[in-house]
Scaffold this active site. Structure first.
Site, PDB file in Angstrom:
ATOM      1  N   GLN A 259      -4.198  -5.300   6.984  1.00 15.48           N
ATOM      2  CA  GLN A 259      -5.172  -6.262   6.444  1.00 15.48           C
ATOM      3  C   GLN A 259      -4.997  -7.625   7.096  1.00 15.48           C
ATOM      4  OE1 GLN A 259      -7.561  -5.453   4.288  1.00 15.48           O
ATOM      5  NE2 GLN A 259      -6.853  -3.473   3.545  1.00 15.48           N
TER       6      GLN A 259
ATOM      7  N   CYS B 261      -4.752   2.491  -3.610  1.00 12.66           N
ATOM      8  CA  CYS B 261      -3.500   2.985  -3.021  1.00 12.66           C
ATOM      9  C   CYS B 261      -2.372   1.984  -3.226  1.00 12.66           C
ATOM     10  CB  CYS B 261      -3.652   3.307  -1.530  1.00 12.66           C
ATOM     11  SG  CYS B 261      -4.899   4.524  -1.187  1.00 12.66           S
TER      12      CYS B 261
ATOM     13  N   ASP C 194       3.327  -4.368   8.031  1.00 13.95           N
ATOM     14  CA  ASP C 194       2.093  -3.615   7.891  1.00 13.95           C
ATOM     15  C   ASP C 194       0.979  -4.655   7.970  1.00 13.95           C
ATOM     16  OD1 ASP C 194      -0.157  -2.308   7.134  1.00 13.95           O
ATOM     17  OD2 ASP C 194       0.585  -1.652   5.170  1.00 13.95           O
TER      18      ASP C 194
ATOM     19  N   HIS D 189       0.876  -1.187   0.000  1.00 12.44           N
ATOM     20  CA  HIS D 189       0.000   0.000   0.000  1.00 12.44           C
ATOM     21  C   HIS D 189       0.908   1.230   0.000  1.00 12.44           C
ATOM     22  CE1 HIS D 189      -2.802   2.929   1.818  1.00 12.44           C
ATOM     23  NE2 HIS D 189      -3.789   2.114   1.527  1.00 12.44           N
TER      24      HIS D 189
ATOM     25  N   LYS E 275     -10.390  -0.759  10.161  1.00  7.63           N
ATOM     26  CA  LYS E 275     -10.568  -1.958   9.332  1.00  7.63           C
ATOM     27  C   LYS E 275     -10.900  -3.174  10.193  1.00  7.63           C
ATOM     28  CE  LYS E 275      -7.170  -0.454   5.919  1.00  7.63           C
ATOM     29  NZ  LYS E 275      -7.923   0.105   4.800  1.00  7.63           N
TER      30      LYS E 275
END
Ligand SMILES: Cc1ncc(COP(=O)(O)O)c(C=O)c1O
Length: 450
Positions: free
Chosen positions: A244, A408, A241, A164, A267
């Site tokens: 997700q 993104c 990261d 991202h 999220k």
């Protein structure tokens, strides 16, 4: 002769194979999706024209259960005051609630210490915080001279092509600022991380590797252990990261082998305006503050300041109090449902969706088309129909919310030679019926475009 006990049978591992030789694992309880859906008021809303909402955009931002909404409302109605500085009753109730949210998050991700959980505005800020902790070789150390956070020409930062923008741009800015070189893992045609060159790309010059745990476009869940092993060998730091990842699977930050993990509240059923940086205590201690202001100091004089210990050192100013408390409630909700159950349910739904989407002529999935090591993020192109048209017809005529564009992740789209995709992203409240509606909608889009 003993007869099989059905109850005991039910407790056998779903993943266990007859001859695998692995000891039986307790079965993962299935989700009660009907009950879960009732917790999300927005899912029963009708769109203009009386169409029921089909929300397939949780990879962008998830919906919120009533339990989160109520905790936030109750805090505002009954306990709200600023934290840390007010000594009155509301001040201490608010501080307790804010700090208890930190405890909940720490437990949820297996953090060895609560102070390793830093609240940020979102995942982007958490990643920027770490990237800004590095100083160029010629910059003054200002009391934070740890060599692991110094870099310059000849040093390298390693990311991947499937990141991202939030996990690309901060590192580009760091390299521009210091003269270090940005390098990246490629992505295979199937949409997996290409670690064929692992030993060459991740080497003694690599100061930090920062990778996504699960791609927000491809759905690919990256296998982190070989990278973590190699980073230990080369003395490089490793950041994940997990924006997700944490919402969709059990994540134990220590087991990942990472030094830093970033994720974002909105999220994972929580509100916007709150994110998390987890970092190993010893590294957080060695890092300079990110922003200056109230609450992050120990002493201030006109000549200079000293800083509070972590996490306060990184939480300058009034923090997102109600948002952090909302994230705590989201963590309670996810824990009560059970992250293993959520992961298992989403895997089944993803398998179903991948099969169902195959029925749509000219549809090409961008990302692994088998459900192994992938989550429920399904990006695709539909012949040469522009994703904006796809998204608009799905919304206008079927009440289906998907995301269209580059999500993104422009470099990743460029890797696949496409400017944009349509992305359906699943979460614990989605159903097979909704996937069927998506497939019907896509057939209809094709009919419209001839
Ligand atoms: C993989 C990934 N990383 C980072 C982010 C950024 O999250 P936020 O906008 O909450 O900072 C996102 C959001 O889409 C994401 O999917």
């Amino acid at each position: 002769m003993t007869r099989a006990n059905p109850a005991a049978e039910a407790v056998r591992a779903t993943a266990q194979t007859v001859d695998s030789g692995t000891p039986p694992q307790p079965a993962i309880p299935p989700l009660d999706v009907d009950a879960i859906r009732k917790d999300f008021p927005i899912l029963s809303r009708l769109l203009p024209g009386g169409r029921p909402l089909i929300y397939l955009d949780s990879g962008n931002s998830s919906q919120k259960p009533v339990q989160v909404i109520n905790v936030m409302r109750e805090h505002l109605e009954e306990h709200y005051a600023n934290v840390g500085r007010a000594l009155h009753t509301l001040g201490s109730e608010s501080t307790d609630a804010y700090e208890s949210a930190r405890d909940k998050v720490a437990e949820f991700i297996g953090a060895p210490a609560r102070d390793e959980v830093v609240f940020t505005k979102n995942a982007s800020e958490a990643i920027n915080l770490v990237a800004r902790s590095f100083r160029g070789r010629s910059e003054p150390a200002a009391g934070f001279g740890d060599e692991r956070f110094r870099l310059g020409p000849g040093d390298e930062v390693l990311i991947s092509e499937m990141e991202h923008h939030s996990n690309i741009v901060p590192w580009q800015m760091l390299c521009e600022r210091t003269g270090a070189t940005l390098r990246w893992f490629g992505v295979t045609d199937e949409g997996r991380l290409d670690i064929g060159d692992l030993d060459e790309l991740l080497n003694e010059r690599t100061k930090i590797v920062s990778l996504t745990l699960q791609s927000n476009v491809l759905g690919t869940v990256n296998s982190i252990s070989p990278i973590a092993r190699r980073a230990r060998q080369t003395g490089s730091l490793l950041m994940l990261d997990a924006s997700q990842g944490v919402p969709h699977m059990p994540v134990d930050v220590v087991e990942t082998g990472a030094d830093f993990v970033a994720f974002t509240g909105h999220k994972m059923l929580g509100p916007t305006g709150i994110g998390v940086l987890w970092g190993r205590a010893e590294l957080l201690d060695a890092m300079p503050p990110f922003l200056g202001g109230g609450e992050m100091i120990e002493t201030v004089s006109m000549e200079g300041s000293t800083y509070a210990p972590v996490p306060a050192k990184f939480e300058a100013g009034t923090p997102p109090i109600v948002e952090a408390i909302g994230l705590g409630a989201a963590v309670d909700y996810l824990s009560a449902v059970g992250m293993p159950s959520i992961k298992q349910y989403e895997q089944e739904l993803t398998r179903y969706a991948l099969d169902a989407l195959q029925d749509v002529p000219t549809l090409r999935i961008i990302g692994p088309s088998n459900p192994i090591s992938r989550g429920g993020t399904l990006s695709f192109v539909l012949g040469d129909i522009h994703p904006h048209d796809v998204g608009q017809i799905l919304d206008d005529e079927f009440g289906i919310a998907v995301r269209v564009g580059h999500h993104c992740a422009r470099p990743l789209h460029r890797r696949f030679g496409i400017p944009a995709t349509t992305r359906a992203s699943l979460y614990l409240y989605n159903t097979r019926d909704e996937i069927d509606a998506l497939v019907r909608g896509l057939h209809h889009v094709r009919t419209i475009f001839g």
